[in-house]
Scaffold this motif. Sequence first.
Motif, short mmCIF file in Angstrom:
data_model
loop_
_atom_site.label_atom_id
_atom_site.label_comp_id
_atom_site.label_asym_id
_atom_site.label_seq_id
_atom_site.Cartn_x
_atom_site.Cartn_y
_atom_site.Cartn_z
N LEU A 30 6.00 -10.43 -1.01
CA LEU A 30 5.00 -9.55 -0.41
C LEU A 30 5.58 -8.80 0.78
O LEU A 30 5.31 -7.60 0.96
CB LEU A 30 3.77 -10.37 0.02
N PHE A 31 6.39 -9.49 1.57
CA PHE A 31 7.04 -8.82 2.70
C PHE A 31 8.03 -7.76 2.19
O PHE A 31 8.12 -6.67 2.77
CB PHE A 31 7.76 -9.84 3.57
N ALA A 32 8.76 -8.08 1.11
CA ALA A 32 9.74 -7.13 0.57
C ALA A 32 9.06 -5.87 0.06
O ALA A 32 9.57 -4.75 0.23
CB ALA A 32 10.55 -7.78 -0.55
N PHE A 33 7.88 -6.03 -0.57
CA PHE A 33 7.15 -4.86 -1.09
C PHE A 33 6.55 -4.02 0.03
O PHE A 33 6.03 -2.94 -0.23
CB PHE A 33 6.05 -5.31 -2.04
N GLN A 34 6.63 -4.51 1.25
CA GLN A 34 6.15 -3.73 2.39
C GLN A 34 7.23 -2.81 2.94
O GLN A 34 6.93 -1.85 3.65
CB GLN A 34 5.67 -4.68 3.49
N THR A 35 8.49 -3.08 2.59
CA THR A 35 9.59 -2.29 3.11
C THR A 35 9.68 -0.94 2.42
O THR A 35 9.23 -0.77 1.28
CB THR A 35 10.93 -3.04 2.93
N ARG A 36 10.26 0.02 3.12
CA ARG A 36 10.44 1.35 2.54
C ARG A 36 11.33 1.29 1.30
O ARG A 36 11.14 2.04 0.35
CB ARG A 36 11.05 2.28 3.59
N GLU A 37 12.27 0.37 1.31
CA GLU A 37 13.22 0.26 0.21
C GLU A 37 12.56 -0.14 -1.10
O GLU A 37 12.89 0.40 -2.17
CB GLU A 37 14.30 -0.76 0.58
N LEU A 38 11.64 -1.10 -1.07
CA LEU A 38 11.10 -1.70 -2.30
C LEU A 38 9.63 -1.41 -2.55
O LEU A 38 9.10 -1.86 -3.56
CB LEU A 38 11.32 -3.22 -2.26
N ARG A 39 8.95 -0.69 -1.68
CA ARG A 39 7.52 -0.50 -1.92
C ARG A 39 7.23 0.31 -3.18
O ARG A 39 6.18 0.15 -3.80
CB ARG A 39 6.87 0.16 -0.70
N GLY A 40 8.17 1.15 -3.58
CA GLY A 40 7.97 1.92 -4.81
C GLY A 40 8.14 1.10 -6.07
O GLY A 40 7.73 1.54 -7.15
N GLU A 41 8.72 -0.11 -5.96
CA GLU A 41 8.94 -0.95 -7.14
C GLU A 41 7.64 -1.51 -7.71
O GLU A 41 7.64 -2.02 -8.83
CB GLU A 41 9.89 -2.11 -6.80
N VAL A 42 6.55 -1.45 -6.96
CA VAL A 42 5.29 -2.00 -7.47
C VAL A 42 4.78 -1.17 -8.64
O VAL A 42 3.92 -1.64 -9.41
CB VAL A 42 4.22 -2.05 -6.36
N ARG A 43 5.29 0.03 -8.82
CA ARG A 43 4.85 0.85 -9.94
C ARG A 43 5.24 0.23 -11.27
O ARG A 43 4.55 0.42 -12.28
CB ARG A 43 5.45 2.26 -9.83
N ASP A 44 6.36 -0.48 -11.30
CA ASP A 44 6.83 -1.13 -12.53
C ASP A 44 7.51 -2.43 -12.14
O ASP A 44 8.74 -2.50 -12.07
CB ASP A 44 7.77 -0.21 -13.30
N PHE A 45 6.71 -3.47 -11.88
CA PHE A 45 7.29 -4.73 -11.42
C PHE A 45 8.14 -5.38 -12.51
O PHE A 45 9.06 -6.14 -12.21
CB PHE A 45 6.18 -5.69 -10.96
N ARG A 46 7.85 -5.09 -13.78
CA ARG A 46 8.64 -5.68 -14.86
C ARG A 46 10.09 -5.19 -14.82
O ARG A 46 11.02 -5.96 -15.05
CB ARG A 46 8.00 -5.38 -16.22
N ALA A 47 10.27 -3.91 -14.58
CA ALA A 47 11.64 -3.38 -14.48
C ALA A 47 12.36 -4.00 -13.29
O ALA A 47 13.56 -4.33 -13.38
CB ALA A 47 11.60 -1.86 -14.34
N PHE A 48 11.65 -4.17 -12.18
CA PHE A 48 12.26 -4.81 -11.01
C PHE A 48 12.58 -6.27 -11.30
O PHE A 48 13.65 -6.76 -10.92
CB PHE A 48 11.30 -4.70 -9.82
N ARG A 49 11.67 -6.96 -11.99
CA ARG A 49 11.92 -8.35 -12.38
C ARG A 49 13.15 -8.46 -13.26
O ARG A 49 14.00 -9.34 -13.06
CB ARG A 49 10.69 -8.90 -13.11
N ASN A 50 13.27 -7.58 -14.24
CA ASN A 50 14.42 -7.61 -15.15
C ASN A 50 15.72 -7.33 -14.39
O ASN A 50 16.77 -7.90 -14.73
CB ASN A 50 14.23 -6.59 -16.26
N ARG A 51 15.65 -6.49 -13.39
CA ARG A 51 16.84 -6.21 -12.59
C ARG A 51 17.27 -7.44 -11.79
O ARG A 51 18.46 -7.73 -11.68
CB ARG A 51 16.55 -5.04 -11.64
N LEU A 52 16.29 -8.16 -11.26
CA LEU A 52 16.60 -9.40 -10.54
C LEU A 52 17.18 -10.44 -11.47
O LEU A 52 18.16 -11.12 -11.14
CB LEU A 52 15.34 -9.94 -9.87
#
Length: 261
Positions: A30-52
């Motif tokens: 939740l803190f990471a999704f607050q940052t400027r770097e990762l807040r846009g990843e909430v649009r497609d959390f599955r793609a971000f999950r697959n990247r992790l």
Amino acid sequence: MRQFEMPGETDRVSLDRMCSSYGFVASKFLFAFQTRELRGEVRDFRAFRNRLVAALGKKPVEFNHKLADLRTNGKAAEASLLTLLREIKETSGPHLQARHWKLALEETSKMAMTHWKSVIAEAKKNLAHTLKRFNDQDRHYACWLLCGINRQFFELLDGRIPVPNPEVSFDRNYCLSYDRTLSPKTLRSIAGIVKRTVNRVRRESVCYPRTKAFHNRILIQAVIRFVQQKMLNSLSLCLCSPVKGFPFGLKAEAKFAERSS
């Protein structure tokens, strides 16, 4: 409605450990999704999950190179998440399973999505009177900036001036279907008004979810099996690794007296 039977002392300790670990990891997401770097990843959390997942599957040397590349490119938040998840994965004792941190990722991304939707809705209300003074094309551009959780919204938050893409049908029909071309000065002026309104809403009206709310809680996904249209008397919940299935006993169906009006 059916109630759970109380677990034994050993299982209760395991459950507490899992809930605490889940809450800790969820708060980090939740803190990471607050940052400027990762807040846009909430649009497609599955793609971000697959990247992790892809990064976590690398060998130690390749993984360390990946972390170094991320930090070099200014992606410290993603590097911190990967470091945490790698430590969890390599812990020899009981630790959170991958399915659990993936649930935490999904839950927190949806919470962040709800937050941004609330911000956009409130910003539109605050801009309603101002937009009446705009012509149709300028008003459409302002509404395009707030038409959803998308590319242009996060570009606006990052301080850039979003420009409609003529190759995208939605942008072309919404903002570029006019004879007059939107000048850079007009774009900058309208984007500035919208951004100031959004920031005022974030500051005064719609606050980001608090990370402390996650501690000592967990999103439990339990599957009720039906055999010959009869419900079994237990649910199975996976605890921390090493993988262990913990059965929850179910009591008889509880009956509640109707409240008198």
